[in-house]
Design an enzyme around this catalytic site. Structure first.
Site, mmCIF file in Angstrom:
data_model
loop_
_atom_site.group_PDB
_atom_site.id
_atom_site.type_symbol
_atom_site.label_atom_id
_atom_site.label_comp_id
_atom_site.label_asym_id
_atom_site.label_seq_id
_atom_site.Cartn_x
_atom_site.Cartn_y
_atom_site.Cartn_z
ATOM 1 N N ASP A 494 -34.229 33.575 -16.635
ATOM 2 C CA ASP A 494 -35.647 33.644 -17.004
ATOM 3 C C ASP A 494 -35.872 33.823 -18.494
ATOM 4 O OD1 ASP A 494 -36.910 33.546 -14.492
ATOM 5 O OD2 ASP A 494 -36.333 35.628 -14.100
HETATM 6 C C1 NOJ Z 1 -34.199 38.401 -12.184
HETATM 7 C C2 NOJ Z 1 -35.062 37.416 -11.487
HETATM 8 O O1 NOJ Z 1 -35.581 37.989 -10.306
HETATM 9 C C3 NOJ Z 1 -34.289 36.167 -11.126
HETATM 10 O O2 NOJ Z 1 -35.161 35.238 -10.554
HETATM 11 C C4 NOJ Z 1 -33.602 35.601 -12.329
HETATM 12 O O3 NOJ Z 1 -32.855 34.497 -11.920
HETATM 13 C C5 NOJ Z 1 -32.735 36.641 -12.989
HETATM 14 N N1 NOJ Z 1 -33.528 37.783 -13.304
HETATM 15 C C6 NOJ Z 1 -32.049 36.120 -14.264
HETATM 16 O O4 NOJ Z 1 -32.951 35.965 -15.309
#
Ligand code: NOJ
Length: 809
Positions: A494
């Site tokens: 993200d």
């Molecule tokens: C937490 C998020 O819930 C998930 O969707 C994401 O892939 C990871 N962070 C990595 O950024």
């Protein structure tokens, strides 16, 4: 330092010292009704949705010693007043003679002894029910008779959890309580915001005569709230004020005089916190759960659910920490992530900014289809409802309203409004479900796409298969300058938010893996045209990845909009990313030489003894052109932290190239159970995986945060059971293809698959990591390593001999 121990026989973790470094929690109930209970009795309870229908006010940011949402007080006469204490330790912090918090499957039991009084409280939500039961048993363990009062307390929040904190005018004007006098001196204390008086009420009641009650926090704490939760002045009076709150901060406190308890004698009070349309509607079940036998039965039903759930896969390996995680705590965490996605924990506060995540839940489903396939299918259907007509997906949704949004991408002006990866995960989830169940008819189920007309009616519908095909087609056409998939706002990571036009190698590889799945499915369905078409897509992308993304010793991770690579040795920071290496192996795009080379680079550049870092070297300074990753100091979270979710992907990749020793080394170094005796540096619960651990570029290397709600749960479970132990569902049957440490003599697994029970014993006489020489089912040799589908409810003995040539998958 350790704070407790694993009690595997009772499937519990027992905390014996309440002063854990951070709160350690446990989940009760489901998203339909439930939440979490911390190890000192604080409780965050919601019904249906944490943001829009929250019941108790739990503020995680308050110090650990503070009251949070609920507690229990006991008192006895002392001098002219009362000795008041909490058997939960918090909030009175009295010295205890015994403290145990049993973190069980769907229940928490706090057992303590203070001042000659033993208290045992079992807190749980009966299966499928909308009430939190606190089953309180008080025993006099002194040698004198004692007169004891029992006062359970909860504090309410407005159901709109965020408004509670943003509007301190409207909220207190609307919160009201009233008492309902029930038979036998019992009372039901009812609470609601005025607007829900006729439609939705919270209630707190017990199965014991209540001599007085309180519903106003100010009166309970006393002294214009200069009384405290540690010493509520209201409890220094013989009785509470019986005040029905007209406004303000509403609580529910019920005072029970248990009378004299003889040495050795036990008395029991059962409290219930619930929500219903009205008291009248609530009454039948409230009365049912006043009966001790019904409560005992509900508790047994809960245990039966977990017996059944866990029985689907049990293991016996040479590693006790692996066994306790795979047999109890890891599948349990998978159940929790399936229920709460990334919505409600100590770290993800359920205030509405996030909801159920599309990519998150799609991955969560993959680990539970073997245990509760129907629930998996229902969740997949929900996800498909928020897929858009162009094949991309909305990022997250509210489970009550099914309203979806584009997540954090909304926060950046001009940023792409989709995530490059979201939609592709659904292909993995659907095929995982189909391989487990073989319910091919699911593919024909018709589900709307997200877009609606003015009346809120969906504009277009498509079969599940159509949804999967559109996901593939979206990525096939959403390409950048190298012909690689565009990143969108972000991919799985993200926090790398590059200008529009950037390309993502993660999406390229996830697309490859989704294609492998869809090709395998099409082959199973004998749809030759689809097999050919998707195989051509696959070959095309494989070529592009290998042509553009090989950096010499590893694969690059992104190209920005003007074609500059990220995750390349030409960068000074962020030279190598773990996902950049594991995923080309998982997708099968990496050639065998590149696969081992890339994975060796991970070992050399990213591995630490506490886990694999997501990238290195970390970025050191905010850079708006890279985005969220640079908001973290070096070593934290996605910026060079040990982001656990990505570790199992490296494990899976290692098993694909046949290196069982390394796969297991990676598995063990992040096993939280193995950290139990030195948990101080880790700080989080030893019975669940956290999302992140600070990496070695951070001074607090090894510190974990964001426990429970992480995709780590699902993937580490898949990595361990399907790739290390190698018990993998396929359309044709159960494939057995372990990749284990060479020094293992073998292991055993009991696996329920399509209603047959397979008792699998794997022997490793030649001490290889990988390779199956022979498989016998009930003594008869079979060809290959796929045990055919024998789904007739019977039990089969499967004997597997490893050795010989390593079989590549
Ligand atoms: C937490 C998020 O819930 C998930 O969707 C994401 O892939 C990871 N962070 C990595 O950024």
């Amino acid at each position: 330092m350790k704070y407790g121990y694993f009690d595997d026989a009772n499937r519990e973790y027992v905390i014996t010292n309440p002063r854990t470094p951070v709160k350690w929690i446990n989940y009760v109930g489901t998203l339909a009704f439930g939440g979490f209970v911390d190890h000192t009795g604080g409780a965050l309870i919601c019904k249906g949705d944490p943001a829009l229908n929250r019941i108790t006010k739990y503020i995680p940011q308050l110090p650990d010693s503070d009251f949070k949402g609920s507690t229990l007080y006991l008192r006895f006469r002392q001098g002219n007043g009362y000795k008041v204490f909490s058997p939960y330790f918090v909030p009175t912090l009295d010295p205890y003679d015994l403290y145990e918090c049993h973190v069980g499957l769907g229940y928490t039991r706090i057992v303590s002894e203070f001042y000659g009084i033993r208290t045992e409280v079992t807190i749980f939500v009966p299966m499928g029910d909308s009430r939190l039961i606190s089953d309180i048993k008080i025993t006099n363990v002194s040698d004198q008779p004692m007169e004891i009062d029992v006062i359970p307390v909860v504090e309410y929040t407005h159901p709109d959890a965020l408004k509670q904190f943003t509007n301190a005018d409207w909220i207190p004007q609307t919160m009201q309580s009233e008492v309902y006098e029930d038979e036998g001196g019992m009372k039901i204390l009812v609470q609601y915001p005025f607007m829900y008086r006729e439609t939705r009420i919270n209630y707190f009641t017990s199965n014991y005569a209540v001599s007085s009650f309180e519903s106003d926090r100010e009166r309970f704490l006393g002294g214009s709230e200069y009384g405290t939760w540690a010493n509520p002045l209201g409890l220094q009076e013989p009785e509470l004020s019986n005040y029905e709150a007209l406004r303000g901060d509403n609580i529910a406190a019920l005072l029970h005089h248990l009378g004299e308890i003889q040495p050795g004698e036990t008395k029991r009070v059962i409290a219930q916190l619930g929500q219903e349309e009205s008291v009248e509607k609530a009454l039948p079940l409230v009365r049912k759960y006043r009966d001790e036998e019904n409560v005992d039965r509900a508790f047994r039903d809960l245990a039966r659910f977990w017996d059944d759930y866990l029985s689907k896969l049990q293991v016996e390996t040479p590693d006790p920490d692996m066994n306790r995680m795979l047999n109890i705590h890891n599948p349990r965490q998978c159940y929790i992530t399936k229920n709460w996605s990334r919505y409600l924990s100590l770290y993800q506060l359920g205030l509405g900014a996030r909801g159920m995540g599309f990519r998150d839940s799609a991955q969560d489903v993959m680990a539970i289809v073997s245990h509760i396939p129907d629930e998996g299918r229902e969740l997949i259907k929900k996800l498909l409802h928020i897929q858009k007509r162009d094949g991309s997906a909305m990022h997250q949704f509210n489970p009550l309203t099914m309203v979806a949004d584009e997540g954090d991408s909304r926060e950046i002006e001009g940023a792409p409004r989709y995530y490059g990866d979201d939609h592709l995960w659904i292909a993995l989830a659907v095929t995982a479900y189909l391989k487990e169940t073989r319910e091919i008819a699911f593919l024909d189920e018709v589900i709307p796409y997200y877009e609606k007309d003015k009346e809120g009616i969906p504009i277009e519908w498509g079969t599940v298969y159509d949804h999967m095909e559109r996901a593939i087609e979206f990525t096939r056409h959403d390409l950048g300058r190298h012909g690689l998939p565009l990143l969108g706002f972000a991919d799985w990571n993200d926090t790398v938010n590059l200008k529009a036009g950037a390309e993502s190698l993660f999406v390229a590889n996830l697309y490859g893996k989704a294609l492998l799945e869809i090709i395998e499915l099409a082959r199973h369905l004998r749809e030759t045209e689809s097999v050919e078409r998707y195989s051509a897509y696959y070959a095309e992308m494989k070529e592009r990845v290998n042509e553009h993304a090989w950096d010499g010793e590893w694969y690059v991770r992104y190209f920005d909009a003007d074609g500059t690579p990220l995750g390349s040795r030409s960068n000074t920071e962020g030279q190598i990313y773990a996902n950049g290496q594991s995923w080309p192996v998982i997708s099968g795009f990496a050639t065998p030489e590149r696969a081992t080379r890339a994975l060796d680079s991970v070992y050399q550049k990213l591995n630490t003894r506490k886990g694999i870092k997501l990238s290195a070297p970390a970025y050191n300074g905010f850079d708006p052109n890279k985005g969220g990753i640079t908001t973290y100091p070096p070593g934290a979270k996605e910026n060079g932290g040990i982001f656990l979710h990505a570790n199992p992907w490296v494990i899976i990749a290692e098993t694909i190239v046949g290196r069982g020793d390394r796969a297991f080394e990676y598995y063990s170094q992040i096993n939280p159970a193995a950290k139990n005796d030195r948990i101080d540096e880790f700080e989080c619960e030893p019975y669940v995986y956290p999302q992140n651990i600070l990496g070695d570029e951070h001074p607090q290397f090894g510190l974990a945060r964001n426990s429970w709600l992480t995709g780590t749960a699902s993937w580490i479970y898949q990595a361990a059971t399907q790739h290390i132990l190698g018990i993998m569902p396929t359309y044709e049957g159960l494939q057995i293809n372990p990749c284990i440490p060479a020094n293992w003599d073998g292991f055993r697994v009991t696996r329920v698959f399509r209603s047959a029970v397979y008792q699998i014993e794997v022997k490793n006489p030649d001490h290889v990591c990988k390779g199956v020489k022979a498989v016998k089912v009930d003594g008869k040799k079979i060809t290959g390593n796929i045990v055919p589908i024998l789904g007739d409810g019977k039990t089969y003995r499967v004997e597997v001999i490893m050795g010989g040539e390593v079989q590549e998958r």
